[in-house]
Scaffold this motif. Structure first.
Motif, PDB file in Angstrom:
ATOM      1  N   TRP A 271       0.912  -1.315  -0.087  1.00 34.70           N
ATOM      2  CA  TRP A 271      -0.047  -0.020  -0.219  1.00 34.70           C
ATOM      3  C   TRP A 271       0.922   1.196   0.073  1.00 34.70           C
ATOM      4  CZ3 TRP A 271      -4.366   2.248  -0.948  1.00 34.70           C
ATOM      5  CH2 TRP A 271      -4.773   3.299  -0.417  1.00 34.70           C
ATOM      6  N   ARG A 272       1.984   1.391   0.949  1.00 31.89           N
ATOM      7  CA  ARG A 272       2.766   2.437   0.961  1.00 31.89           C
ATOM      8  C   ARG A 272       3.491   2.659  -0.445  1.00 31.89           C
ATOM      9  NH1 ARG A 272       6.668   3.872   5.932  1.00 31.89           N
ATOM     10  NH2 ARG A 272       7.554   5.624   5.225  1.00 31.89           N
TER      11      ARG A 272
ATOM     12  N   THR B 234       0.851   3.985  -2.950  1.00 33.14           N
ATOM     13  CA  THR B 234       0.695   5.417  -2.714  1.00 33.14           C
ATOM     14  C   THR B 234       1.567   6.279  -3.378  1.00 33.14           C
ATOM     15  OG1 THR B 234       1.307   5.430  -0.510  1.00 33.14           O
ATOM     16  CG2 THR B 234      -1.087   5.081  -0.898  1.00 33.14           C
ATOM     17  N   ILE B 235       2.762   5.808  -3.248  1.00 31.17           N
ATOM     18  CA  ILE B 235       3.982   6.727  -3.696  1.00 31.17           C
ATOM     19  C   ILE B 235       3.663   6.722  -5.389  1.00 31.17           C
ATOM     20  CG2 ILE B 235       6.354   7.214  -4.345  1.00 31.17           C
ATOM     21  CD1 ILE B 235       6.574   5.818  -1.324  1.00 31.17           C
TER      22      ILE B 235
ATOM     23  N   ARG C 168       1.477   5.986  -7.326  1.00 31.43           N
ATOM     24  CA  ARG C 168       0.406   6.466  -7.741  1.00 31.43           C
ATOM     25  C   ARG C 168       0.236   8.021  -8.210  1.00 31.43           C
ATOM     26  NH1 ARG C 168      -3.844   8.110  -3.106  1.00 31.43           N
ATOM     27  NH2 ARG C 168      -1.995   9.219  -2.079  1.00 31.43           N
ATOM     28  N   LEU C 169       1.144   8.801  -7.667  1.00 36.76           N
ATOM     29  CA  LEU C 169       1.358  10.062  -7.789  1.00 36.76           C
ATOM     30  C   LEU C 169       1.907  10.264  -9.103  1.00 36.76           C
ATOM     31  CD1 LEU C 169       3.095  10.943  -4.387  1.00 36.76           C
ATOM     32  CD2 LEU C 169       0.811  11.664  -5.256  1.00 36.76           C
TER      33      LEU C 169
ATOM     34  N   PHE D 173       4.894   1.200   8.495  1.00 32.70           N
ATOM     35  CA  PHE D 173       4.164   2.420   8.890  1.00 32.70           C
ATOM     36  C   PHE D 173       5.216   3.587   9.563  1.00 32.70           C
ATOM     37  CE2 PHE D 173       1.080  -0.826  10.016  1.00 32.70           C
ATOM     38  CZ  PHE D 173       0.079  -0.120   9.310  1.00 32.70           C
TER      39      PHE D 173
ATOM     40  N   LEU E 116      12.899   1.545   0.446  1.00 34.63           N
ATOM     41  CA  LEU E 116      12.581   2.627  -0.444  1.00 34.63           C
ATOM     42  C   LEU E 116      13.981   3.442  -0.679  1.00 34.63           C
ATOM     43  CD1 LEU E 116       9.856   4.576   1.826  1.00 34.63           C
ATOM     44  CD2 LEU E 116       9.704   3.582  -0.632  1.00 34.63           C
TER      45      LEU E 116
ATOM     46  N   GLU F  30       9.360  10.198   1.944  1.00 38.35           N
ATOM     47  CA  GLU F  30       9.244   8.957   2.719  1.00 38.35           C
ATOM     48  C   GLU F  30      10.561   8.484   3.169  1.00 38.35           C
ATOM     49  OE1 GLU F  30       6.523   7.239   3.174  1.00 38.35           O
ATOM     50  OE2 GLU F  30       4.971   7.911   1.960  1.00 38.35           O
TER      51      GLU F  30
ATOM     52  N   ARG G 126       7.045  18.381   4.661  1.00 39.42           N
ATOM     53  CA  ARG G 126       6.992  16.882   5.187  1.00 39.42           C
ATOM     54  C   ARG G 126       5.717  16.794   6.041  1.00 39.42           C
ATOM     55  NH1 ARG G 126       7.721  13.300   9.693  1.00 39.42           N
ATOM     56  NH2 ARG G 126       7.383  15.166  11.214  1.00 39.42           N
TER      57      ARG G 126
ATOM     58  N   TYR H 188       2.912  16.790   3.286  1.00 41.91           N
ATOM     59  CA  TYR H 188       2.993  15.247   2.643  1.00 41.91           C
ATOM     60  C   TYR H 188       2.236  14.333   3.594  1.00 41.91           C
ATOM     61  CZ  TYR H 188       4.355  10.906   0.550  1.00 41.91           C
ATOM     62  OH  TYR H 188       4.239   9.672   0.051  1.00 41.91           O
ATOM     63  N   PHE H 189       2.595  14.064   4.701  1.00 39.32           N
ATOM     64  CA  PHE H 189       2.024  12.973   5.539  1.00 39.32           C
ATOM     65  C   PHE H 189       0.584  13.191   5.883  1.00 39.32           C
ATOM     66  CE2 PHE H 189       6.377  11.663   6.041  1.00 39.32           C
ATOM     67  CZ  PHE H 189       6.400  10.529   5.647  1.00 39.32           C
TER      68      PHE H 189
ATOM     69  N   VAL I 176      -1.083  13.903   1.654  1.00 37.92           N
ATOM     70  CA  VAL I 176      -0.869  12.972   0.348  1.00 37.92           C
ATOM     71  C   VAL I 176      -0.357  11.742   0.992  1.00 37.92           C
ATOM     72  CG1 VAL I 176       0.687  12.828  -1.625  1.00 37.92           C
ATOM     73  CG2 VAL I 176       0.251  15.189  -0.691  1.00 37.92           C
ATOM     74  N   GLY I 177       0.353  11.392   1.949  1.00 35.35           N
ATOM     75  CA  GLY I 177       0.949  10.230   2.328  1.00 35.35           C
ATOM     76  C   GLY I 177       0.093   8.988   2.514  1.00 35.35           C
ATOM     77  N   PRO I 178       0.720   7.616   2.528  1.00 34.40           N
ATOM     78  CA  PRO I 178      -0.225   6.652   2.425  1.00 34.40           C
ATOM     79  C   PRO I 178      -1.242   6.193   3.534  1.00 34.40           C
ATOM     80  CG  PRO I 178       1.996   6.235   3.228  1.00 34.40           C
ATOM     81  CD  PRO I 178       2.028   7.593   2.781  1.00 34.40           C
ATOM     82  N   PHE I 179      -0.953   7.160   4.547  1.00 35.74           N
ATOM     83  CA  PHE I 179      -1.969   6.792   5.848  1.00 35.74           C
ATOM     84  C   PHE I 179      -2.508   8.261   6.050  1.00 35.74           C
ATOM     85  CE2 PHE I 179       1.454   3.809   5.976  1.00 35.74           C
ATOM     86  CZ  PHE I 179       0.846   2.615   5.826  1.00 35.74           C
TER      87      PHE I 179
END
Lengths: 227, 434
Positions: A25-26, A29-30, A32-33, A200, A208, B43, B76, B79-80, B83-86
């Protein structure tokens, strides 16, 4: 259900699921930008994007001479605990047996004395990293809760693993059941905690780093910069 | 991350936006700038702090607030939270606080006064994070929020009105005529057709006019059919430095569209680092297919002209050291070109301790040289450069960026240092032979 059965069963399944799905998922989500493509013409003779990325990934393995004096300790300490963690996880015979039960894969183990030294050095190295983060003004200023949590969930499996290791690997593997079940359960649960936290926080840098280095490598090699 | 540990009194505001509106527009801008490269870089940070060791502002002061990764804190958080994943969870539980106007005001000093977007930190980062690029994105948000140092905002207003921070376009012919007369060299202006559009940095129209005359001399010797043009002459691009994207586009288009209009195949940029960053690497953003002309820096032109035998120079035969302008070398890839020109001039090159892609910034790039309130900080950075130059024992101290020259000249003047930075272009012009 005993604590060990819980740790080996539903807790492990949950941790692996969170680790895999959360990481996926992480990443999604990166990526997909939008990719904000560099539309400038590349420098004549510039490396291809793939070569630029690969070079940057490899080049960042060790600091340049200009930075060496200021960064060697942190770099070296980083290598010690990263390599140490890998050796402890992948080289210890009971860990390999655990992976074999789950996946069928196995490989040769390191001798126990190597593992004890590796675990000890890794623990000391992680303690150095923590001390540095708590005392150095730059690290203190930058630190967030993620740093504390990530350090803790990395350190705990080492600590609990040492506590659960009271006899040679051969003796542990010779039995068809565990005898130090509580210590082993806590060790397993601590490793599962690491897996659950992985997507998380900053532990995700294990995945990454290559993308991040590669992205800068593509940008700078496009310009003909000798990175 | 914690806020800088000392209150920072120095911040300016422009416009009449309310506090909440400033935050809203800044956040929208931060979020809009996130493609996957920027996201990967935000990230990936493990907050190791190695970037501090690469930053001249940190090295000169030892103050942790100048740590490059810390400069990114507002973006930062944006973003979180957005935009960020959570992001929904982060917002709902307020796990990452939303920046306040107070935060942005405090960070104004960190992104405008004490960051040159020089990118040295990128090279030391074990994750390869391009902090310079993220600071540039932060400046976009700061600009729309009206939180730019007033001196830079003033230059922005001038450039919006005149197309230059130095002079209105209609005054260009008179300025060029004065330079022509003073140095005895013709500087064509507003020709209908030319092969090359030559541009200038603001300083070349004021205190560094010798560089402009030198360029004219070299261009004529190389047999180039060239002109300057009042519709596109100032390449310094204050919009790029300030974070004013709209102005950046206007100034970039002024150069390239003018070149197209007069049939020029090449835009020659002056000895200016950020001009190179803006026009060479960012012009593509506004030309959907391909930038219709070749954009080159003066150093490239000198290198190519020497290599092709279009110009020849006398060998000086003395020692020299070279300051690598960050936008031209570390961010621009012209490390070898400058050294080939120095070799053609017969210099015995004595490299600075930190040179090439790891050379220290002059401390003035990214608009910092124009930002008067950062002068004390620049002076401390200058001491580092001065020590490295003196350690070489070289007779000449050469660079290829006018903004670096101004910064270094200011530092030299403040410390009564006798050495004066010399322009690579002017050295070539002064030593041309038939």
């Amino acid at each position: 259900m005993t604590l060990l059965e819980f740790a080996r069963g539903p807790a492990l399944a949950f941790a692996i699921a969170v680790f895999l799905l959360g990481s996926a998922w992480r990443l999604w989500t990166i990526f997909r930008l939008p990719r904000l493509a560099d539309r400038s013409p590349a420098r004549e003779g510039a490396a291809s994007p793939a070569a630029g990325a690969l070079h940057a990934i490899v080049r960042a393995m060790w600091p340049r001479r200009s930075f060496a004096r200021w960064t060697h300790f942190l770099t070296l300490n980083g290598y010690v605990f990263h390599v140490g963690l890998a050796v402890v996880f992948f080289g210890y015979a009971p860990h390999i047996a655990f992976v074999r039960r789950l996946t069928g894969l196995s490989w040769p183990a390191f001798p126990d004395p190597v593992m004890y030294v590796a675990a000890g050095v890794t623990i000391v190295s992680l303690l150095f990293a923590l001390l540095w983060r708590l005392t150095d003004p730059v690290r203190k200023t930058l630190s967030t809760a993620d740093d504390t949590i990530s350090w803790t969930v990395t350190f705990l499996p080492l600590l609990t693993g040492m506590a659960a290791t009271s006899e040679p690997s051969a003796a542990i593997l010779a039995r068809d059941h565990a005898i130090y079940t509580t210590a082993l359960s806590i060790h397993l649960l601590s490793a599962e905690l690491l897996l659950v936290w992985f997507p998380f926080g900053k532990l995700m840098h294990a995945v990454l780093f290559a993308f991040s280095r590669g992205a800068s490598g593509i940008r700078l090699s496009h310009r003909g910069v000798n990175v | 991350m914690s806020a800088p540990n000392r209150p920072i009194p120095a911040f300016d505001r422009q416009g009449e936006l309310s506090q909440s509106e400033r935050i809203d527009v800044a956040m929208r801008s931060f979020v809009r700038d996130f493609g996957w490269t920027a996201a990967l870089h935000v990230e990936s940070c493990v907050r190791c702090g190695l970037c501090a060791e690469a930053c001249h502002f940190y090295r000169a002061t030892g103050d942790a607030k100048y740590t490059p990764a810390l400069k990114l804190e507002p973006i930062r958080r944006a973003y979180f939270r957005e935009v960020g994943p959570f992001a929904p969870i982060v917002r709902a539980l307020d796990l990452v606080p939303r920046p306040t106007t107070g935060d942005l005001e405090r960070w104004q000093e960190l992104v405008y006064d004490s960051c040159n977007m020089c990118g040295r930190c990128t090279l030391v980062c074990p994750m390869g994070i391009d902090i310079a690029e993220l600071v540039r994105d932060m400046r976009h948000g700061m600009f729309v929020a009206g939180l730019v140092p007033e001196r830079l905002a003033l230059m922005d207003r001038a450039a919006r009105q005149w197309g230059s921070t130095a002079t209105p376009g209609e005054d260009l012919p008179d300025i060029l005529a004065e330079v022509s007369e003073r140095y005895g060299v013709a500087i064509p202006c507003d020709l209908d057709r030319a092969d090359m559009l030559v541009t200038a940095a603001p300083a070349e129209l004021t205190e560094h006019t010798k560089a402009l005359a030198g360029a004219a001399k070299i261009l004529d010797r190389a047999g180039v059919r060239w002109t300057m043009h009042r519709e596109g002459f100032d390449a310094s691009n204050v919009g790029f430095n300030n974070g004013d994207v709209e102005l950046q586009e206007r100034l970039t288009r002024a150069l390239i569209d003018t070149a197209v209009k007069i049939g020029a195949k090449t835009v020659l940029l002056p000895e200016c680092g950020h001009a190179y960053g803006a026009a060479r690497w960012e012009a593509g953003k506004w030309y959907a297919g391909e930038v219709p002309v070749r954009v080159i820096h003066m150093t490239e032109f000198l290198d190519e002209s020497l290599a092709a035998g279009k110009i020849r120079v006398r060998r000086i035969g003395e020692s020299a050291t070279f300051h690598d302008p960050c936008q031209i070398v570390r961010r621009g890839g012209l490390e070898a070109a400058a050294r080939r020109v120095l070799a053609a001039l017969g210099f015995e090159l004595r490299e600075l301790q930190d040179h090439g892609v790891t050379g220290f910034c002059c401390g003035g790039g990214g608009g910092v040289v124009s930002n008067v309130r950062s002068a004390p900080l620049r002076a401390r950075v200058f001491e580092m450069k001065k020590a490295q130059v003196e350690a070489t024992g070289a007779k000449h101290f050469v660079t290829s960026c006018g903004q670096c020259r101004i910064t270094l000249e200011q530092g030299a003047k403040a410390t009564q240092w006798t050495k004066s930075p010399e322009s690579l272009l002017e050295l070539v012009a002064d030593n041309l032979v038939d």
